[in-house]
Design a protein around this motif. Structure first.
Motif, mmCIF file in Angstrom:
data_model
loop_
_atom_site.group_PDB
_atom_site.id
_atom_site.type_symbol
_atom_site.label_atom_id
_atom_site.label_comp_id
_atom_site.label_asym_id
_atom_site.label_seq_id
_atom_site.Cartn_x
_atom_site.Cartn_y
_atom_site.Cartn_z
ATOM 1 N N ASN A 1 2.660 5.738 5.232
ATOM 2 C CA ASN A 1 1.428 4.862 5.208
ATOM 3 C C ASN A 1 0.899 4.260 6.512
ATOM 4 O OD1 ASN A 1 -0.966 3.207 4.583
ATOM 5 N ND2 ASN A 1 -0.310 3.687 2.401
ATOM 6 N N TRP B 1 0.829 -1.079 0.207
ATOM 7 C CA TRP B 1 -0.009 -0.080 0.170
ATOM 8 C C TRP B 1 0.981 1.347 -0.073
ATOM 9 C CZ3 TRP B 1 -5.023 -0.033 2.748
ATOM 10 C CH2 TRP B 1 -6.131 -1.222 2.617
ATOM 11 N N THR B 2 2.091 1.083 0.388
ATOM 12 C CA THR B 2 2.875 2.266 0.435
ATOM 13 C C THR B 2 3.581 2.746 -0.910
ATOM 14 O OG1 THR B 2 3.988 1.801 2.630
ATOM 15 C CG2 THR B 2 5.026 3.267 1.199
ATOM 16 N N GLN C 1 -0.443 4.215 -2.479
ATOM 17 C CA GLN C 1 -1.024 5.101 -1.947
ATOM 18 C C GLN C 1 -1.338 6.453 -2.955
ATOM 19 O OE1 GLN C 1 1.937 5.474 1.330
ATOM 20 N NE2 GLN C 1 1.843 7.631 1.129
#
Length: 493
Positions: free
Chosen positions: A65, A43-44, A47
């Motif tokens: 994140n 997700w980093t 994002q």
């Protein structure tokens, strides 16, 4: 080490919508691939930032994140669902042609039109598998067990045996007369791998440079409870590594071994069982009732909007807790049709589905009764193990409910529904408050861990009636798991 069975506590979190749509259509392999992609996502990296549009950030550092690997509850839900979708096709294994052919081999003059009518009436359980309707592996057993007209047309009907109905009626009369009935029962059970599963596991071990497989095995044994006493472990195939405490919520005997050749693990035990006759409607309840065992336990004992509405409709205006419990028992036993079920492993929110679809087996009926009781403030618990008769041994589940000052009583909704189908109202009422001596209680909680815990996916992550086996950290299920039960002696006292 991660206990994979704990992931089921997050099952109700749900799935990303694309995975949910693929699952609903039965495209399980594609759904599993999407889950794998979600689990692998960083997700980093994805994002909101210039990088998400293919550009490098300029100037300030990107903010940290707070969920770099995603939401843990959702990850657990997807892990559980991935394994569920791996197993569903084996549960729903018949196409329509195969299902009709199977019934024609069992029932005289059975037609495709007859099968389709049964499907339309909701008598045959099905799911989409790769976009095509597939039917439950035990659909034929359900039809023969619940349709007298089909059973009468069997090509090879079972030989008549001792009437379980006659036995239960005689025991009811004894319990009503004497207040209780007792028996001493001796059983022998075992668990192991199929030879094919062992050969596959050993081949995999040798490919990794090992010449043996590490096996852990659990078998349910009698627990100390209101109805059981004088429990004795008479014999084991080999000394166990652990025997769980007699008050364990799911009591087991456990073995651990490194095997170069396949072998089974078994136990023989004896216990005294006592069935006490109770009519809950004869109780004058205390003004103040306890509140223990009245909460939710995800993923199945949950208070959904549908169950809340049903509980309100069943008990609105009623203040007597025994009458509330009876209304719930009447709802289940008079409305829910008995159906053999796919493994609980592949199902979600069992009581809600039961109440909506009005079909289930003994455990699903018990969970529905428990959940509705808890919704209206009546303490209720799970109890399960084996049903024992002079003709054999089988898995069985039922419920307990508590009303002060009497205390714990029983509700066997499955047996009650069976009595309703037979028009035996006396015996339907018997199983509201009372049981019979043909029980072995191993479990007093749903979704309880073993002692020691099993960390690989169990065959049934919620209940334990037949035993479990884990090989090199991987839980066995289906044809790979071989469990057996044998009645040695049933002595009436």
């Amino acid at each position: 080490m991660k206990n994979w069975n704990e992931t089921f506590r997050s099952l109700n979190v749900g799935l990303p919508d694309d995975v949910e749509r693929l699952k609903a259509a039965g495209y399980y392999q594609e759904a599993i691939e999407r889950i794998d992609a979600y689990l692998a996502e960083d997700w980093t990296v994805t994002q909101n930032s210039p990088r998400s549009q293919g550009a490098e950030p300029v100037g300030e550092e990107l903010p940290q994140n707070p969920t770099p690997h995603g939401v843990e509850a959702l990850r657990d839900a997807m892990l559980a669902q991935r394994e569920i979708m791996r197993r569903i096709p084996a549960e729903y294994c018949y196409t329509e042609d195969e299902a009709v052919t199977r019934m024609q081999g069992l029932v005289r003059d059975f037609t495709r039109e007859e099968f389709r009518l049964l499907v339309k009436e909701g008598r045959v359980d099905w799911r989409f598998v790769e976009g095509e309707k597939h039917y439950l592996d035990r659909f034929a057993e359900t039809l023969l067990a619940t349709h007298a007209d089909l059973a009468a047309r069997q090509i090879d009907p079972p030989a008549p045996g001792t009437s379980a109905r006659e036995f239960r009626n005689r025991q009811h009369e004894q319990m009503e007369r004497d207040g209780q009935a007792s028996a001493r029962i001796t059983l022998k059970t075992s668990v192991g791998m199929s030879d094919e599963a062992f050969a596959a596991a050993l081949a995999e071990a040798k490919a990794e440079g090992r010449n043996r497989v590490h096996v852990r095995a659990w078998l349910p044994i009698p627990a100390a409870c209101l109805s059981q006493s004088e429990i004795e472990l008479l014999d084991c195939t080999e000394p166990p590594a652990r025997i769980a405490d007699e008050n364990a919520p799911q009591r087991t005997v456990f073995w651990e071994a490194d095997l170069t050749e396949n072998r089974r693990f078994g136990v023989e035990y004896r216990y005294r069982t006592t069935a006490v006759y109770t009519d809950p409607m004869d109780i004058r309840p205390d003004a103040q009732q306890p509140t223990f065992d009245t909460g939710e336990e995800a993923p199945h004992i949950v208070f959904t909007p549908y169950l809340r509405a049903l509980a309100h409709q069943l008990t609105d205006g009623i203040t007597d807790p025994a009458e509330k419990a009876k209304r719930i028992y009447d709802y289940v036993t008079l409305n829910v049709r008995y159906h053999y079920q796919p493994a609980y492993f592949v199902q979600e929110c069992l009581p809600d589905q039961c109440a909506r679809n009005r079909r289930g087996d003994c455990g699903i009926m018990a969970l529905t009764f428990i959940t509705l009781c808890r919704l209206v403030g009546i303490p209720a618990q799970w109890q399960s193990g084996l049903s024992v008769s002079l003709t054999g041994v089988g898995c069985h589940d039922w419920a307990m409910f508590y009303i002060a000052p009497k205390g714990w009583m029983y509700a066997d909704c499955s047996f009650g529904a069976s009595m309703a189908r037979q028009g035996d109202e006396k015996m339907r009422r018997h199983y509201f408050g009372s049981l019979d001596t043909g029980r072995m209680v191993a479990n007093r909680a749903f979704e309880a861990p073993f002692d020691p815990p099993m960390t690989g996916f169990r065959s049934d992550p919620y209940d334990n009636q037949s035993g479990e086996c884990e090989v090199d950290g991987v839980g066995l299920y289906g044809d790979a798991l071989d469990t057996r039960k044998e009645l040695v002696n049933y002595e009436f006292l």
